[in-house]
Design a protein around this motif. Structure first.
Motif, PDB file in Angstrom:
ATOM      1  N   ALA A 186      60.544   2.599  34.558  1.00  0.00           N
ATOM      2  CA  ALA A 186      59.335   2.021  35.157  1.00  0.00           C
ATOM      3  C   ALA A 186      58.080   2.596  34.500  1.00  0.00           C
ATOM      4  CB  ALA A 186      59.314   2.294  36.653  1.00  0.00           C
ATOM      5  N   GLU A 187      58.104   3.884  34.170  1.00  0.00           N
ATOM      6  CA  GLU A 187      56.943   4.499  33.523  1.00  0.00           C
ATOM      7  C   GLU A 187      56.725   3.920  32.126  1.00  0.00           C
ATOM      8  OE1 GLU A 187      55.082   8.957  32.699  1.00  0.00           O
ATOM      9  OE2 GLU A 187      57.041   8.733  33.665  1.00  0.00           O
ATOM     10  N   VAL A 188      57.809   3.683  31.413  1.00  0.00           N
ATOM     11  CA  VAL A 188      57.692   3.077  30.088  1.00  0.00           C
ATOM     12  C   VAL A 188      57.133   1.660  30.207  1.00  0.00           C
ATOM     13  CG1 VAL A 188      58.971   2.285  28.073  1.00  0.00           C
ATOM     14  CG2 VAL A 188      59.543   4.481  29.109  1.00  0.00           C
ATOM     15  N   GLU A 189      57.599   0.919  31.207  1.00  0.00           N
ATOM     16  CA  GLU A 189      57.099  -0.437  31.415  1.00  0.00           C
ATOM     17  C   GLU A 189      55.607  -0.432  31.724  1.00  0.00           C
ATOM     18  OE1 GLU A 189      56.851  -4.486  31.718  1.00  0.00           O
ATOM     19  OE2 GLU A 189      58.461  -3.252  30.890  1.00  0.00           O
ATOM     20  N   ASN A 190      55.163   0.535  32.527  1.00  0.00           N
ATOM     21  CA  ASN A 190      53.729   0.640  32.827  1.00  0.00           C
ATOM     22  C   ASN A 190      52.917   0.940  31.565  1.00  0.00           C
ATOM     23  OD1 ASN A 190      54.016   0.120  35.552  1.00  0.00           O
ATOM     24  ND2 ASN A 190      54.244   2.271  36.103  1.00  0.00           N
ATOM     25  N   ALA A 191      53.488   1.756  30.695  1.00  0.00           N
ATOM     26  CA  ALA A 191      52.794   2.063  29.435  1.00  0.00           C
ATOM     27  C   ALA A 191      52.680   0.816  28.565  1.00  0.00           C
ATOM     28  CB  ALA A 191      53.525   3.177  28.699  1.00  0.00           C
ATOM     29  N   HIS A 192      53.737  -0.005  28.542  1.00  0.00           N
ATOM     30  CA  HIS A 192      53.682  -1.269  27.803  1.00  0.00           C
ATOM     31  C   HIS A 192      52.579  -2.172  28.366  1.00  0.00           C
ATOM     32  CE1 HIS A 192      56.849  -1.316  24.809  1.00  0.00           C
ATOM     33  NE2 HIS A 192      57.698  -0.768  25.664  1.00  0.00           N
ATOM     34  N   LEU A 193      52.467  -2.216  29.699  1.00  0.00           N
ATOM     35  CA  LEU A 193      51.440  -3.048  30.325  1.00  0.00           C
ATOM     36  C   LEU A 193      50.042  -2.554  29.978  1.00  0.00           C
ATOM     37  CD1 LEU A 193      53.044  -3.583  33.865  1.00  0.00           C
ATOM     38  CD2 LEU A 193      52.850  -5.250  32.007  1.00  0.00           C
ATOM     39  N   ALA A 194      49.867  -1.227  29.942  1.00  0.00           N
ATOM     40  CA  ALA A 194      48.563  -0.667  29.592  1.00  0.00           C
ATOM     41  C   ALA A 194      48.178  -1.023  28.167  1.00  0.00           C
ATOM     42  CB  ALA A 194      48.583   0.853  29.768  1.00  0.00           C
ATOM     43  N   LEU A 195      49.177  -1.077  27.288  1.00  0.00           N
ATOM     44  CA  LEU A 195      48.903  -1.401  25.889  1.00  0.00           C
ATOM     45  C   LEU A 195      48.453  -2.850  25.726  1.00  0.00           C
ATOM     46  CD1 LEU A 195      48.964  -0.263  23.025  1.00  0.00           C
ATOM     47  CD2 LEU A 195      51.354  -0.978  22.854  1.00  0.00           C
ATOM     48  N   SER A 196      48.938  -3.729  26.604  1.00  0.00           N
ATOM     49  CA  SER A 196      48.593  -5.141  26.491  1.00  0.00           C
ATOM     50  C   SER A 196      47.470  -5.572  27.441  1.00  0.00           C
ATOM     51  CB  SER A 196      49.833  -6.014  26.764  1.00  0.00           C
ATOM     52  OG  SER A 196      50.335  -5.767  28.068  1.00  0.00           O
ATOM     53  N   ALA A 197      47.006  -4.648  28.295  1.00  0.00           N
ATOM     54  CA  ALA A 197      45.938  -4.980  29.238  1.00  0.00           C
ATOM     55  C   ALA A 197      44.588  -4.990  28.539  1.00  0.00           C
ATOM     56  CB  ALA A 197      45.919  -3.958  30.377  1.00  0.00           C
ATOM     57  N   PRO A 198      43.582  -5.648  29.123  1.00  0.00           N
ATOM     58  CA  PRO A 198      42.238  -5.599  28.537  1.00  0.00           C
ATOM     59  C   PRO A 198      41.749  -4.164  28.433  1.00  0.00           C
ATOM     60  CG  PRO A 198      42.366  -7.301  30.228  1.00  0.00           C
ATOM     61  CD  PRO A 198      43.644  -6.521  30.319  1.00  0.00           C
ATOM     62  N   ALA A 199      41.320  -3.780  27.244  1.00  0.00           N
ATOM     63  CA  ALA A 199      40.892  -2.402  27.011  1.00  0.00           C
ATOM     64  C   ALA A 199      39.383  -2.272  26.938  1.00  0.00           C
ATOM     65  CB  ALA A 199      41.511  -1.875  25.712  1.00  0.00           C
ATOM     66  N   ALA A 200      38.699  -3.372  26.655  1.00  0.00           N
ATOM     67  CA  ALA A 200      37.245  -3.319  26.529  1.00  0.00           C
ATOM     68  C   ALA A 200      36.682  -4.729  26.615  1.00  0.00           C
ATOM     69  CB  ALA A 200      36.835  -2.653  25.217  1.00  0.00           C
ATOM     70  N   ARG A 201      35.353  -4.793  26.642  1.00  0.00           N
ATOM     71  CA  ARG A 201      34.649  -6.074  26.725  1.00  0.00           C
ATOM     72  C   ARG A 201      33.695  -6.160  25.533  1.00  0.00           C
ATOM     73  NH1 ARG A 201      30.194  -6.784  29.938  1.00  0.00           N
ATOM     74  NH2 ARG A 201      30.672  -4.731  30.827  1.00  0.00           N
ATOM     75  N   LEU A 202      33.781  -7.259  24.804  1.00  0.00           N
ATOM     76  CA  LEU A 202      32.906  -7.475  23.647  1.00  0.00           C
ATOM     77  C   LEU A 202      31.724  -8.340  24.064  1.00  0.00           C
ATOM     78  CD1 LEU A 202      32.437  -7.216  20.551  1.00  0.00           C
ATOM     79  CD2 LEU A 202      33.677  -9.387  20.328  1.00  0.00           C
TER      80      LEU A 202
END
Length: 406
Positions: A186-202
């Motif tokens: 589950a922790e690895v899955e959460n890390a995958h989600l963080a990698l694909s989540a919006p990280a910033a706004r342009l």
């Protein structure tokens, strides 16, 4: 060691805390107390886990130094899980040295991983990387190998190296499957989600859009001059000018960057930079002074020109200017960003991670709590704060503390 203790230990290693408790829940000897403490930690009762582990450490005799050291490592893991970042790390260092001296390299490696995870939470990436580099991931058991890879992925994400982050997460996932521990998967899955989540706004040409981490990485490697509101710097390729300690200048740079290629009226610059709705001659004089300082600070990157109604930016070596901002902004957004990981944080840990005073963080939490945006449980030093999931929020770029007030 008797059969019950052995069976309980195996159950914990497999991620089965209830199975472990069934075997030792009625026992009060030192090994049973330690295993019960670890089981309670896996079940999320960190306060009880800490008490049991401290009782176990006291119950072991002075000759059982290995057992005591393992209790210290377990207590450090509980402190990390409950975001008690002020837990005395010297105890962990001593326990790790003791384990290494007696040949328990697996638990010693576990202690080093805990140290690296704490440093990562505090944004001390160089120290975290040096700590992690002292371990050989190939020699680690699957569960610990997955933890090692998760820390490596976290460091890569903070440094905007998405290729390295994905490679580390693939290794973490493979090891988590081999370990068979559901919580680790589950922790690895959460890390995958963080990698694909919006990280910033342009923000560019008057329009906004959300960026994923790999898009942020591409933007910062491009020829665009970026006013980075995540780290409070202005950058153009390898040239970076920090305005983190000059909030008025950064506010002016951001306003001009968001409006580019248009200009910004003087009254709008005064209102935002000096926090006043009523501009007089003294404010206009101060604005000219501050813009002169901005010209000097950013002279290698952009020019600041006066226009009939205000001021405008002009890039020197590029044809584009853009602003990079956090996905969600507003008062106390930095606190919400950390709480959005779903873990319970203490106010002292939030203060350490954001580089702010604990009292400032406590006031922010009280404000957010009155608006029903965060919740707390526990009392005194055991009080912890959590926040509901905040859509579109990732803490990947949250390295510095809040912008200093001017």
């Amino acid at each position: 060691m008797d059969a019950q203790i052995t069976a309980a230990g195996r159950a914990l290693s497999a991620g089965d805390p209830l199975g472990a408790l069934k075997r030792v829940t009625l026992r009060d000897d030192a090994p049973a107390l330690a295993l019960r403490g670890i089981a309670m930690a896996q079940l999320g009762d960190f306060a009880r886990a800490k008490q049991l582990l401290q009782s176990a450490a006291r119950a072991f005799t002075s000759k059982e130094v290995m057992a005591r050291a393992r209790c210290v490592v377990a207590e450090a893991e509980v402190a990390l899980a409950s975001r008690d970042l002020a837990w005395p790390t010297k105890r962990l260092d001593s326990a790790r040295a003791m384990l290494e001296a007696h040949g328990d390299l697996t638990n010693a490696a576990h202690a080093r991983c805990l140290e690296a995870r704490r440093l990562l939470l505090l944004g001390r990436l160089d120290e975290a990387e040096r700590t992690l580099a002292q371990l050989d991931p190939v020699s680690l058991p699957p569960a610990l190998g997955s933890v090692h890879a998760l820390v490596a992925a976290g460091i890569a994400m903070r440094r905007l190296n998405t290729a390295a982050a994905r490679t580390a997460l693939e290794r973490a996932e493979q090891n988590a499957y081999l370990s068979g521990i559901a919580a680790l998967l589950a922790e690895v899955e959460n890390a995958h989600l963080a990698l694909s989540a919006p990280a910033a706004r342009l923000v560019a040409h008057g329009r906004e859009r959300l960026l994923q981490l790999h898009e942020v990485e591409t933007l910062l490697k491009s020829a665009t001059t970026v006013v980075d509101a995540c780290r409070h710097v202005v950058r153009d390729g390898n040239v970076v000018v920090s305005l983190a300690t000059r909030p008025v200048l950064f506010t002016l740079a951001r306003l001009l960057g968001e409006a580019w290629p248009a200009d910004v009226p003087r009254d709008a610059l005064i209102a935002a930079a000096f926090r006043t709705r009523f501009a007089d001659d003294t404010h206009r004089i101060r604005l000219r002074v501050e813009l002169g300082r901005l010209r000097t600070a950013l002279g290698a990157l952009v020019q600041v020109h006066a226009t009939p109604r205000g001021y405008v930016l002009e890039p020197r070596s590029t044809s584009e200017i853009a602003v990079l901002a956090r996905p969600i902004e507003g008062k106390h957004a930095d606190v919400l960003a950390l709480l959005s990981d779903g873990e319970p944080w203490s106010s002292s840990a939030l203060a350490m991670a954001l580089g702010a005073s604990q009292r400032s963080i406590q006031r922010a939490l009280e404000t957010l709590s009155s608006a029903d945006r965060v919740q707390s449980f526990g009392c005194g030093r055991a009080r912890r704060w959590i926040a509901p999931s905040v859509p579109g929020f990732t803490t990947t770029l949250l390295l510095p503390g809040p912008l200093p007030s001017g």
